[in-house]
Every structure is written in C-alpha cells, then in structure tokens.
Design a protein around this motif. Structure first.
Motif, PDB file in Angstrom:
ATOM      1  N   ALA A  93      -4.255  -4.074   4.181  1.00  0.00           N
ATOM      2  CA  ALA A  93      -3.044  -4.320   3.395  1.00  0.00           C
ATOM      3  C   ALA A  93      -2.453  -5.671   3.791  1.00  0.00           C
ATOM      4  O   ALA A  93      -2.557  -6.114   4.944  1.00  0.00           O
ATOM      5  N   ILE A  94      -1.819  -6.339   2.827  1.00  0.00           N
ATOM      6  CA  ILE A  94      -1.172  -7.623   3.130  1.00  0.00           C
ATOM      7  C   ILE A  94       0.263  -7.409   3.591  1.00  0.00           C
ATOM      8  O   ILE A  94       0.877  -8.321   4.160  1.00  0.00           O
ATOM      9  N   ALA A  95       0.821  -6.209   3.357  1.00  0.00           N
ATOM     10  CA  ALA A  95       2.176  -5.887   3.821  1.00  0.00           C
ATOM     11  C   ALA A  95       2.287  -4.382   4.002  1.00  0.00           C
ATOM     12  O   ALA A  95       1.674  -3.604   3.262  1.00  0.00           O
ATOM     13  N   THR A  96       3.066  -3.989   5.000  1.00  0.00           N
ATOM     14  CA  THR A  96       3.319  -2.573   5.274  1.00  0.00           C
ATOM     15  C   THR A  96       4.801  -2.377   5.559  1.00  0.00           C
ATOM     16  O   THR A  96       5.379  -3.106   6.375  1.00  0.00           O
ATOM     17  N   VAL A  97       5.416  -1.429   4.866  1.00  0.00           N
ATOM     18  CA  VAL A  97       6.813  -1.069   5.088  1.00  0.00           C
ATOM     19  C   VAL A  97       6.835   0.331   5.681  1.00  0.00           C
ATOM     20  O   VAL A  97       6.406   1.286   5.039  1.00  0.00           O
ATOM     21  N   THR A  98       7.322   0.460   6.916  1.00  0.00           N
ATOM     22  CA  THR A  98       7.381   1.763   7.567  1.00  0.00           C
ATOM     23  C   THR A  98       8.333   1.692   8.755  1.00  0.00           C
ATOM     24  O   THR A  98       8.660   0.603   9.238  1.00  0.00           O
ATOM     25  N   GLY A  99       8.786   2.861   9.215  1.00  0.00           N
ATOM     26  CA  GLY A  99       9.664   2.909  10.377  1.00  0.00           C
ATOM     27  C   GLY A  99      10.932   3.692  10.112  1.00  0.00           C
ATOM     28  O   GLY A  99      11.275   4.009   8.955  1.00  0.00           O
ATOM     29  N   ALA A 100      11.647   3.965  11.170  1.00  0.00           N
ATOM     30  CA  ALA A 100      12.849   4.791  11.075  1.00  0.00           C
ATOM     31  C   ALA A 100      13.937   4.129  10.244  1.00  0.00           C
ATOM     32  O   ALA A 100      14.714   4.815   9.561  1.00  0.00           O
ATOM     33  N   THR A 101      14.029   2.804  10.305  1.00  0.00           N
ATOM     34  CA  THR A 101      15.099   2.114   9.576  1.00  0.00           C
ATOM     35  C   THR A 101      14.956   2.275   8.066  1.00  0.00           C
ATOM     36  O   THR A 101      15.944   2.233   7.336  1.00  0.00           O
ATOM     37  N   THR A 102      13.741   2.450   7.584  1.00  0.00           N
ATOM     38  CA  THR A 102      13.514   2.557   6.134  1.00  0.00           C
ATOM     39  C   THR A 102      14.153   3.812   5.546  1.00  0.00           C
ATOM     40  O   THR A 102      14.449   3.853   4.350  1.00  0.00           O
ATOM     41  N   GLY A 103      14.316   4.852   6.361  1.00  0.00           N
ATOM     42  CA  GLY A 103      14.861   6.107   5.854  1.00  0.00           C
ATOM     43  C   GLY A 103      13.863   6.923   5.070  1.00  0.00           C
ATOM     44  O   GLY A 103      14.228   7.951   4.484  1.00  0.00           O
ATOM     45  N   MET A 104      12.588   6.522   5.063  1.00  0.00           N
ATOM     46  CA  MET A 104      11.588   7.273   4.301  1.00  0.00           C
ATOM     47  C   MET A 104      11.087   8.466   5.113  1.00  0.00           C
ATOM     48  O   MET A 104      10.601   8.307   6.234  1.00  0.00           O
ATOM     49  N   VAL A 105      11.228   9.658   4.537  1.00  0.00           N
ATOM     50  CA  VAL A 105      10.771  10.893   5.162  1.00  0.00           C
ATOM     51  C   VAL A 105       9.966  11.682   4.123  1.00  0.00           C
ATOM     52  O   VAL A 105      10.532  12.180   3.148  1.00  0.00           O
ATOM     53  N   PHE A 106       8.668  11.743   4.312  1.00  0.00           N
ATOM     54  CA  PHE A 106       7.767  12.406   3.361  1.00  0.00           C
ATOM     55  C   PHE A 106       8.038  11.954   1.919  1.00  0.00           C
ATOM     56  O   PHE A 106       8.306  12.772   1.028  1.00  0.00           O
ATOM     57  N   PRO A 107       7.958  10.658   1.678  1.00  0.00           N
ATOM     58  CA  PRO A 107       8.163  10.173   0.311  1.00  0.00           C
ATOM     59  C   PRO A 107       7.009  10.595  -0.594  1.00  0.00           C
ATOM     60  O   PRO A 107       5.874  10.810  -0.133  1.00  0.00           O
ATOM     61  N   VAL A 108       7.292  10.690  -1.887  1.00  0.00           N
ATOM     62  CA  VAL A 108       6.277  11.122  -2.850  1.00  0.00           C
ATOM     63  C   VAL A 108       6.137  10.093  -3.973  1.00  0.00           C
ATOM     64  O   VAL A 108       5.188   9.323  -4.025  1.00  0.00           O
ATOM     65  N   GLY A 109       7.084  10.083  -4.908  1.00  0.00           N
ATOM     66  CA  GLY A 109       6.987   9.194  -6.053  1.00  0.00           C
ATOM     67  C   GLY A 109       7.473   7.788  -5.746  1.00  0.00           C
ATOM     68  O   GLY A 109       8.300   7.568  -4.845  1.00  0.00           O
ATOM     69  N   MET A 110       6.972   6.820  -6.516  1.00  0.00           N
ATOM     70  CA  MET A 110       7.356   5.424  -6.319  1.00  0.00           C
ATOM     71  C   MET A 110       7.297   4.704  -7.661  1.00  0.00           C
ATOM     72  O   MET A 110       6.444   4.985  -8.505  1.00  0.00           O
ATOM     73  N   ALA A 111       8.226   3.759  -7.842  1.00  0.00           N
ATOM     74  CA  ALA A 111       8.234   2.903  -9.044  1.00  0.00           C
ATOM     75  C   ALA A 111       8.607   1.497  -8.617  1.00  0.00           C
ATOM     76  O   ALA A 111       9.126   1.278  -7.517  1.00  0.00           O
ATOM     77  N   ILE A 112       8.349   0.536  -9.487  1.00  0.00           N
ATOM     78  CA  ILE A 112       8.656  -0.862  -9.194  1.00  0.00           C
ATOM     79  C   ILE A 112       9.265  -1.497 -10.427  1.00  0.00           C
ATOM     80  O   ILE A 112       8.863  -1.197 -11.560  1.00  0.00           O
TER      81      ILE A 112
END
Length: 454
Positions: A231-250
């Motif tokens: 991957a050219i970029a990865t977004v992850t970590g506690a600060t993101t607030g993501m907990v078992f995310p499912v759907g995504m849109a852009i």
C-alpha cells in the motif's frame, strides 16, 4: 487518363460496394465555432449523460452518442438534403434500435427515455442558439487552421469488490460474465490485507480498502498497482476512532467516510485524504450519539450534494445526514427510512442513482429494494420496486452499486457471484440478471461491498 476505380467490398458486409466519386471538404465543415461552444457549454457531457446505449450486437462500430452528435452537426452546418427525412432515419437507426432494445429489456423505462429526450433537446437548443447568435448563420464557414480537443465523458466501467474469504480486492470490467479471471487482484502478502470489507476508488483511480479490525485500517493502493505491491498509504490507530469499520465511501475531493459497526461505537468517521506512509490521524468529523439513530451501521453512500446515507443493520433503517460536517456531531438525521412498510430484513449495502433513488440489499430475504428520495424527517415509506425471487440468483446479497445508465451490480456473499440487473420497473421484479460473474477462476470468495470506477 486516370485509371478507372472499381467498387470494393466492405469487410463487415460483403453485400455492400463503395465507389469514391471525389469531393471538396474541410476537416471541420465550418463548424469550428460550434465545436468550441459545444465544449465550453458542456453539451457533450449533457447529451451523454441522458443517452443510454443498450445495443449488445457484435457489429456495433460507433458509440450511440457519436452518431447523434454527427446528426446534430450536419443540421447546424446548414446542409440541404435531398430527402432529409430519409437521411434522418438512416442516421438514427442506431438510436431507434437502442430505444427498442431498452424497451425489450425493461419496458417500464419510458420515463427514463423521456428524460433522455429532454436532455438532448436542451443541449441541441443551447448549442444551436449560441452558434447562430455569434456567426449570424448556423452554416457560416470559418477558417480551418485550428483544432479543438473535445473531452469525452468517462463512464464507470470497472467493478471493484472486497473478498473477505480471500483477503483480496478483485477487479473486473463491466460487461464481463461467466467464469472470467479478474483484470487485477490485490492480495495479502506485501499488501498486508486483512478482513477486507469494503472498497472505494478516488477520482484519480487509486483504490482504498477498509479492514474490519480493531483498530480499523484503511489501505490505499496506486491506480498502477501490480499484484503484490504494498500500500502507498495506511490509516490506522487509536486516534482514528475506527473500531471494526465496515462500509466506506469517498467524495470527489478525496475525503473518506467510514462507518464503525461496533454496537458500542455506532459512528461515521470522516477523514482527509491520507498522506503517504502510515498515519494515525484524527477524523475531520464524527457523527455519533443518541440523536443520530445510528445502530450497527454497515453500508454507506453519498449523493451528488454530499449528503450521507447510512444503512443501520440493527435498527433496520436508512438515515440521511446533510453537510457541513465538522467536529463531533450528535445530530438528528435529515431523513429516515424505517418501519414495517420499508420491508428491511438484515439490510447491508446501499447505493444511489443519478435521480436520487436509493437501493438497499436485504441479506435475509435475498432482495434489492428501491426507494424514492425520502421526505424530511421520519418516513415509513414503501419501496417503489423490489428485485427478488428464484429467477434473480440473489443469495445473501451485500454490496450494491449503480452505473450511469441505472444498471445495478450486486455481490452475493453466499454464492460468490456478482449479478447485474437492468433498471427495475415499478413493483415486484423476479427477473434474471442480464450478466453474472461466477466460477472458480473469478477469485470471488465471500464478496462483501463493491464499487464502480473508471
């Protein structure tokens, strides 16, 4: 003496003969200004957006839109035809065939055809009036020393799907059917894909994959990705607030919208476009709290105005939120679709067409429900159309996407297939798919959410 030129055969039709008698022409036929006006006004895009080409034959040589544009330009050039009605019939035979084919596929598309006709007339009138007003004559001759580059609209012609069972993203062309190999595959390994649930594509063609982990992760891959590339970029970590995310849109600016399905979180997180490398950014906005009515949100979609639509699996509802989005937002939805009339049964995926109609997949009942745009506030509205029944090949459908022509693409997580339907007519539709991608070579393995891109 010039040698006599005999007729020659055309390769695609041996019964036709062609003889060149000679002519004096210019490359633009005096239509330089019209073409420039056409480009500046965006009439090309308007026409293409309202014209659906349903021709499926192997002898189709030119796009339907190009045939129509040629016919319009002939008239703007002031051509005098010996038999204009006959020529018009000849030029538009492809258009009439497409309309007839559309009616054959779904005779309930009369309203859509009327909308196409309105768009065509608007574009024709605008270009004609401007051309005549600036030149004094629709057929005025202009210098032939310049060229105009016309930007053609780009339809959504690529399918991207997240495969939970194979830790992969597979890519297909719209129009594929049967046991076809993917055009591209993004797999675990250097790519480090784990529990992929959804996929999105930005305006540049870069691919984003959302992982159902805690903390959640979003991986970005280049549009030039080769199998195995990291991957050219990865977004992850506690600060993101993501907990078992499912759907995504852009959205068109590259901002990412992610839903947290954890019942203790129930939120929508909005992120700026990711930077290269690994980062743990705070969201630009978070939609969460009791007022939002979010309850195990899974699917998410955006409309052209930037409104956010979320499928709530536990509450069996669709909630709509209106921008602007900033900071922590415990806000009531703009509109809600819920109640017995809606007919939800473990809803999952969601998509919108160009008219704002909403399509939702029902996992438990193996159905697709279509709703008109909801009214403000609560709405116990019934679907205007459903696709379900033994002919549909729907089986635990999850992801759904709609192309510019209103065709529906649905992923079946139980049978490892992708099915495509023509735009549904009002009422119940127990219809067979017009195409289906299935088989051992497809790489489909518990396909989840999907999207369309260029």
């Amino acid at each position: 003496m010039r040698p006599k030129r005999s007729p020659f055969q055309l390769s695609f039709n041996s019964e036709l003969r062609v003889v060149f008698q000679g002519a004096q022409v210019t490359s633009d036929g005096g239509l330089f200004l019209v073409r420039e006006s056409d480009q500046g006004l965006g009439a090309n895009a308007l026409l293409a957006g309202h014209l659906a080409d349903s021709r499926r034959g192997k002898n189709v040589r030119l796009p339907l839109f190009d045939l129509l544009r040629q016919s319009i330009y002939i008239r703007l050039a002031g051509c005098i035809l010996i038999d204009p009605d006959a020529l018009w019939c000849y030029e538009t035979c492809g258009i009439m065939h497409a309309v007839a084919e559309s009616r054959r596929l779904a005779h309930g598309r009369a309203e859509a055809q009327m909308n196409q006709a309105r768009g065509i007339l608007v574009a024709l009138v605008v270009v004609s009036v401007l051309a005549v007003g600036m030149t004094g004559s629709a057929g005025a001759q202009l210098p032939d020393s310049q060229t105009v580059r016309v930007k053609k609209p780009h339809p959504l012609h690529t399918i991207y799907v997240a495969n939970l069972g194979a830790d992969s993203i597979t890519v297909y062309k719209t129009g594929n059917k049967g046991d076809v190999k993917p055009r591209r595959t993004i797999v675990s390994g250097k790519s480090s894909i784990t529990y992929p649930m959804s996929v999105a594509v930005d305006p540049h063609g870069n691919i984003y994959e959302c992982e159902n982990t805690n903390p959640g992760a979003i991986l970005e891959f280049s549009h030039r990705h080769i199998k195995g590339d990291p991957a050219i970029a990865t977004v992850t970590g506690a600060t993101t607030g993501m907990v078992f995310p499912v759907g995504m849109a852009i959205d068109t600016s590259g901002k990412l919208y992610v839903v947290n399905s954890d019942p203790y979180v129930n939120s929508v997180e909005i992120f700026a476009p990711p930077t290269p490398g690994t980062s743990d950014p705070a969201p630009l906005a978070t939609i969460a709290g009791g007022n939002t009515q979010l309850s195990v949100p899974v699917g998410i979609a955006l409309d052209s105005a930037g409104d956010v639509y979320v499928v709530n699996q536990f509450a069996t509802s669709v909630t709509e939120f209106t921008p602007p989005f900033s900071g922590s937002m415990n806000v009531a939805p703009t509109a809600v679709i819920s109640g017995a009339n809606a007919g939800f049964s473990n809803p999952a995926g969601i998509a919108l067409d160009q008219a704002g109609n909403i399509y939702v997949t029902n996992q438990n009942s193996s159905a697709v429900l279509e709703f008109a745009p909801p009214a403000a506030g609560g709405s116990n509205q019934s679907p205007i159309a459903t696709i379900s029944g033994s002919e549909t090949d729907l089986s635990n459908p999850v992801g759904i996407a709609v192309d510019t022509f209103g065709n529906l693409f649905v992923s079946n997580s139980e049978t490892d297939t992708i099915v495509e339907f023509a735009p549904p007519v009002s009422g119940a539709n127990n219809v067979a798919p017009i195409r289906e991608i299935d088989g051992s070579r497809t790489g489909l393995n518990s396909p989840q959410f999907l999207t369309l891109g260029r």
